[in-house]
Design a protein around this motif. Structure first.
Motif, PDB file in Angstrom:
ATOM      1  N   TRP A  27       0.681  -1.099  -0.023  1.00  0.00           N
ATOM      2  CA  TRP A  27      -0.158   0.038  -0.043  1.00  0.00           C
ATOM      3  C   TRP A  27       0.811   1.353   0.083  1.00  0.00           C
ATOM      4  CZ3 TRP A  27      -5.026  -0.249  -0.887  1.00  0.00           C
ATOM      5  CH2 TRP A  27      -5.890  -1.429  -0.610  1.00  0.00           C
ATOM      6  N   ILE A  28       0.459   2.158  -0.927  1.00  0.00           N
ATOM      7  CA  ILE A  28       0.965   3.582  -0.612  1.00  0.00           C
ATOM      8  C   ILE A  28       0.015   4.540  -0.089  1.00  0.00           C
ATOM      9  CG2 ILE A  28       2.053   5.526  -1.971  1.00  0.00           C
ATOM     10  CD1 ILE A  28       1.715   2.020  -3.451  1.00  0.00           C
ATOM     11  N   ALA A  29       0.396   4.803   1.002  1.00  0.00           N
ATOM     12  CA  ALA A  29      -0.794   5.773   1.815  1.00  0.00           C
ATOM     13  C   ALA A  29      -0.240   7.423   1.989  1.00  0.00           C
ATOM     14  CB  ALA A  29      -0.806   5.252   3.061  1.00  0.00           C
ATOM     15  N   THR A  30      -1.329   8.074   2.430  1.00  0.00           N
ATOM     16  CA  THR A  30      -1.214   9.467   2.607  1.00  0.00           C
ATOM     17  C   THR A  30      -0.902   9.614   4.180  1.00  0.00           C
ATOM     18  OG1 THR A  30      -3.276  10.003   2.935  1.00  0.00           O
ATOM     19  CG2 THR A  30      -2.703  10.126   0.694  1.00  0.00           C
ATOM     20  N   GLU A  31      -0.707  10.937   4.518  1.00  0.00           N
ATOM     21  CA  GLU A  31      -0.702  11.196   6.107  1.00  0.00           C
ATOM     22  C   GLU A  31      -2.182  11.440   6.130  1.00  0.00           C
ATOM     23  OE1 GLU A  31       1.695  11.808   7.837  1.00  0.00           O
ATOM     24  OE2 GLU A  31       3.549  11.986   6.663  1.00  0.00           O
ATOM     25  N   ARG A  32      -2.561  11.300   7.496  1.00  0.00           N
ATOM     26  CA  ARG A  32      -4.012  11.575   7.684  1.00  0.00           C
ATOM     27  C   ARG A  32      -4.383  12.766   7.296  1.00  0.00           C
ATOM     28  NH1 ARG A  32      -6.620   7.295  10.192  1.00  0.00           N
ATOM     29  NH2 ARG A  32      -5.105   5.739  10.985  1.00  0.00           N
ATOM     30  N   ILE A  33      -5.817  12.735   6.543  1.00  0.00           N
ATOM     31  CA  ILE A  33      -6.159  14.031   6.181  1.00  0.00           C
ATOM     32  C   ILE A  33      -7.608  14.275   6.787  1.00  0.00           C
ATOM     33  CG2 ILE A  33      -6.968  15.371   4.131  1.00  0.00           C
ATOM     34  CD1 ILE A  33      -5.117  13.840   2.468  1.00  0.00           C
ATOM     35  N   ASN A  34      -7.892  15.046   7.878  1.00  0.00           N
ATOM     36  CA  ASN A  34      -8.983  15.030   8.544  1.00  0.00           C
ATOM     37  C   ASN A  34      -9.407  13.935   9.054  1.00  0.00           C
ATOM     38  OD1 ASN A  34      -9.447  17.736   7.679  1.00  0.00           O
ATOM     39  ND2 ASN A  34     -10.475  17.282   5.913  1.00  0.00           N
ATOM     40  N   TYR A  36       0.828  13.463  -2.375  1.00  0.00           N
ATOM     41  CA  TYR A  36      -0.049  13.042  -1.396  1.00  0.00           C
ATOM     42  C   TYR A  36       0.424  11.579  -1.001  1.00  0.00           C
ATOM     43  CZ  TYR A  36      -2.764  17.182  -0.304  1.00  0.00           C
ATOM     44  OH  TYR A  36      -3.040  18.586  -0.037  1.00  0.00           O
ATOM     45  N   TYR A  37       0.509  10.649  -1.960  1.00  0.00           N
ATOM     46  CA  TYR A  37       0.680   9.170  -1.819  1.00  0.00           C
ATOM     47  C   TYR A  37       1.931   9.189  -1.558  1.00  0.00           C
ATOM     48  CZ  TYR A  37      -4.583   8.563  -3.018  1.00  0.00           C
ATOM     49  OH  TYR A  37      -5.793   8.750  -2.803  1.00  0.00           O
ATOM     50  N   ASN A  38       2.730   8.929  -0.554  1.00  0.00           N
ATOM     51  CA  ASN A  38       4.106   8.729  -0.439  1.00  0.00           C
ATOM     52  C   ASN A  38       4.467   7.921   0.766  1.00  0.00           C
ATOM     53  OD1 ASN A  38       3.812  10.226   2.016  1.00  0.00           O
ATOM     54  ND2 ASN A  38       3.900  12.023   0.566  1.00  0.00           N
ATOM     55  N   LEU A  39       3.730   7.316   1.372  1.00  0.00           N
ATOM     56  CA  LEU A  39       4.191   6.345   2.459  1.00  0.00           C
ATOM     57  C   LEU A  39       4.025   4.800   2.206  1.00  0.00           C
ATOM     58  CD1 LEU A  39       2.458   8.470   5.341  1.00  0.00           C
ATOM     59  CD2 LEU A  39       4.765   8.538   4.545  1.00  0.00           C
ATOM     60  N   LEU A  40       5.139   4.258   2.136  1.00  0.00           N
ATOM     61  CA  LEU A  40       5.066   2.546   2.001  1.00  0.00           C
ATOM     62  C   LEU A  40       4.540   1.934   3.097  1.00  0.00           C
ATOM     63  CD1 LEU A  40       8.270   1.933  -0.009  1.00  0.00           C
ATOM     64  CD2 LEU A  40       5.673   1.651  -0.901  1.00  0.00           C
ATOM     65  N   SER A  41       3.358   0.944   2.821  1.00  0.00           N
ATOM     66  CA  SER A  41       3.056   0.257   4.184  1.00  0.00           C
ATOM     67  C   SER A  41       3.939  -0.538   4.933  1.00  0.00           C
ATOM     68  CB  SER A  41       1.855  -0.722   3.883  1.00  0.00           C
ATOM     69  OG  SER A  41       2.114  -1.355   2.548  1.00  0.00           O
ATOM     70  N   GLU A  42       5.086  -1.181   4.101  1.00  0.00           N
ATOM     71  CA  GLU A  42       6.036  -1.864   4.532  1.00  0.00           C
ATOM     72  C   GLU A  42       7.341  -1.697   3.365  1.00  0.00           C
ATOM     73  OE1 GLU A  42       5.666  -6.307   3.387  1.00  0.00           O
ATOM     74  OE2 GLU A  42       3.812  -5.542   4.055  1.00  0.00           O
ATOM     75  N   PRO A  43       8.385  -1.978   4.286  1.00  0.00           N
ATOM     76  CA  PRO A  43       9.811  -1.947   3.051  1.00  0.00           C
ATOM     77  C   PRO A  43       9.569  -2.791   2.041  1.00  0.00           C
ATOM     78  CG  PRO A  43      10.372  -1.749   5.291  1.00  0.00           C
ATOM     79  CD  PRO A  43       8.888  -2.327   5.261  1.00  0.00           C
ATOM     80  N   VAL A  44       9.876  -2.422   0.981  1.00  0.00           N
ATOM     81  CA  VAL A  44      10.165  -3.251  -0.508  1.00  0.00           C
ATOM     82  C   VAL A  44      11.548  -3.451  -0.882  1.00  0.00           C
ATOM     83  CG1 VAL A  44       9.267  -3.447  -2.762  1.00  0.00           C
ATOM     84  CG2 VAL A  44       7.730  -2.386  -1.215  1.00  0.00           C
TER      85      VAL A  44
END
Length: 200
Positions: free
Chosen positions: A34-41, A81-89
């Motif tokens: 997964w590639i996630a964002t920081e929490r938005i609202n 906005y999408y820049n956080l990997l859910s786990e290392p690859v």
């Protein structure tokens, strides 16, 4: 085609850039990352590859088609906005939706009553093909995420005028052969008696 159902919600799809640690080596990007964002609202938005991708040796950045976790327009976020990997690859330094036009398919919410009503109203204008705007508006509004009242047409665009026909042009039609009467003239023979046009 008559409108009988409202448009369903649609998921966002777009290109995410995976930067490799060593471009000279191949790297595999799994489909369950997964590639996630920081929490938005208070909400975390995530996308993931539609399938596993192998980035070949010699490629520094793998551009991977990813799809949103859920359907809806809220996942149509701006670049970065999408820049956080859910786990290392293995072999991947980072992932980010960097491209300005990163979205390939716009996410859309399910069609509401107002938008559906506008489409039905426009359909009555398009039935008789009386006005070409109504026909095009009906076609465009059938796409998820596009409302009929958000479609406008420019009628004052510059047009290329065809050059006038030269005055030296003239038409010539061969005379009807006397031997070809209405009873003996075939369609093939009539077709050869077409009007010719010659321009100097």
């Amino acid at each position: 085609m008559w409108i009988s159902t409202r448009k369903a919600a649609q998921t966002t799809r777009g290109l995410v850039n995976f930067v490799k640690a060593n471009p000279s080596e191949a790297a595999t990007i799994p489909a369950d990352i997964w590639i996630a964002t920081e929490r938005i609202n208070g909400t975390l938005y995530r996308v993931k590859p539609v399938q596993a991708v192998v980035s070949p040796a010699g490629e520094a950045v793998a551009r991977v088609v990813c799809e949103a976790e859920h359907a809806g327009a809220a996942w149509n976020l701006a670049p970065g906005y999408y820049n956080l990997l859910s786990e290392p690859v293995t072999g991947i330094l980072s992932a980010r939706n960097d491209d300005k036009e990163w979205i390939t398919t716009q996410g859309a919410d399910a069609e509401g009553n107002d938008a559906l009503g506008l489409r039905i109203q426009n359909q009555f204008s398009a039935v008789g093909r009386y006005h070409i705007d109504a026909v095009y508006r009906s076609m465009l509004a059938s796409v998820a995420g596009i409302r009929a009242d958000h479609i406008f047409f420019e009628h004052e665009a510059p047009r290329v005028r065809a050059p006038p026909m030269p005055t030296s042009c003239w038409k010539w039609a061969p005379p009807r052969p006397a031997s070809l009467t209405s009873s003996t003239t075939t369609w093939a023979a009539r077709a050869t008696m077409a009007t010719a046009m010659t321009c100097s």
